[in-house]
Scaffold this motif. Structure first.
Motif, short mmCIF file in Angstrom:
data_model
loop_
_atom_site.label_atom_id
_atom_site.label_comp_id
_atom_site.label_asym_id
_atom_site.label_seq_id
_atom_site.Cartn_x
_atom_site.Cartn_y
_atom_site.Cartn_z
N GLU A 4 63.39 5.54 40.96
CA GLU A 4 63.23 6.63 41.90
C GLU A 4 63.92 7.66 41.59
OE1 GLU A 4 66.33 3.90 43.39
OE2 GLU A 4 64.39 3.53 42.62
N ALA B 20 48.50 9.24 40.24
CA ALA B 20 48.54 8.08 41.03
C ALA B 20 48.77 6.58 40.27
CB ALA B 20 47.45 7.91 41.98
N ARG B 21 48.39 6.33 39.30
CA ARG B 21 48.60 5.25 38.56
C ARG B 21 50.19 5.05 37.93
NH1 ARG B 21 48.55 4.30 33.62
NH2 ARG B 21 47.42 5.88 33.01
N GLN C 275 52.55 6.87 38.98
CA GLN C 275 53.23 6.75 40.15
C GLN C 275 53.64 5.27 40.65
OE1 GLN C 275 55.54 8.77 41.59
NE2 GLN C 275 56.09 7.39 43.22
N SER C 276 52.37 4.62 40.85
CA SER C 276 52.27 3.15 41.09
C SER C 276 53.04 2.59 40.25
CB SER C 276 51.01 2.91 41.40
OG SER C 276 50.92 1.42 41.88
N ASP C 277 52.72 2.61 39.16
CA ASP C 277 53.33 1.54 37.93
C ASP C 277 54.69 1.80 37.65
OD1 ASP C 277 50.72 0.76 37.37
OD2 ASP C 277 50.50 1.89 35.41
N SER D 191 56.98 3.99 39.64
CA SER D 191 57.94 4.39 40.79
C SER D 191 58.77 5.40 40.74
CB SER D 191 58.60 3.10 41.43
OG SER D 191 58.01 2.08 41.59
#
Length: 138
Positions: free
Chosen positions: A7, A33-34, A36-38, A40
């Protein structure tokens, strides 16, 4: 790659190649979005050197902080190379890498990281004029 605190890292996502190869803003949004999800990331910014250049590009990227991942996406290699050079983005990428940024290139993004884009010649898939928007003797 990002350690125990992903982060703290920001992502500069470069969509230029995708958007010049039939990709849409929806495609870009889903990819971001992918990612960001993968991974963090603490912050993700989509900054297109075709649209943002010079001091404005430097300012926007500087706002992302020191812990930076630069992600150059797949798509039209020639459009990406051209717009990175015209915007000053190529020099900025090198400067940021010298300061510790991580560069990730996907297809076209990998090719433009090389000395030339001649590697793209073998596949002959990309429109060298990017839909007639650029005129360069590659």
């Amino acid at each position: 790659m990002l350690g125990n605190s992903p982060e703290r890292w920001s992502l500069w996502y470069i969509p230029t190649a995708t958007l010049n190869d039939g990709g849409t803003l929806l495609t870009v949004s889903r990819t971001v979005a992918r990612l960001q999800s993968d991974y963090s990331f603490g912050r993700v910014e989509v900054i297109d050197p075709e649209r943002v250049n010079g001091s404005a590009l430097r300012s926007r990227v500087a706002g992302l902080g020191q812990d930076l991942v630069i992600w150059a996406e797949s798509g039209n290699t020639y459009a990406l190379r051209y717009h990175l050079r015209q915007s000053g983005g190529d020099a900025l990428v090198y400067e940021l890498m010298d300061q510790g940024a991580i560069y990730v290139g996907s297809s076209a993004g990998s090719i433009v990281a090389g000395r030339t884009v001649q590697m793209a010649f073998w596949k002959n898939w990309d429109d060298r004029s990017a839909g007639g928007t650029i005129s360069v003797n590659w």
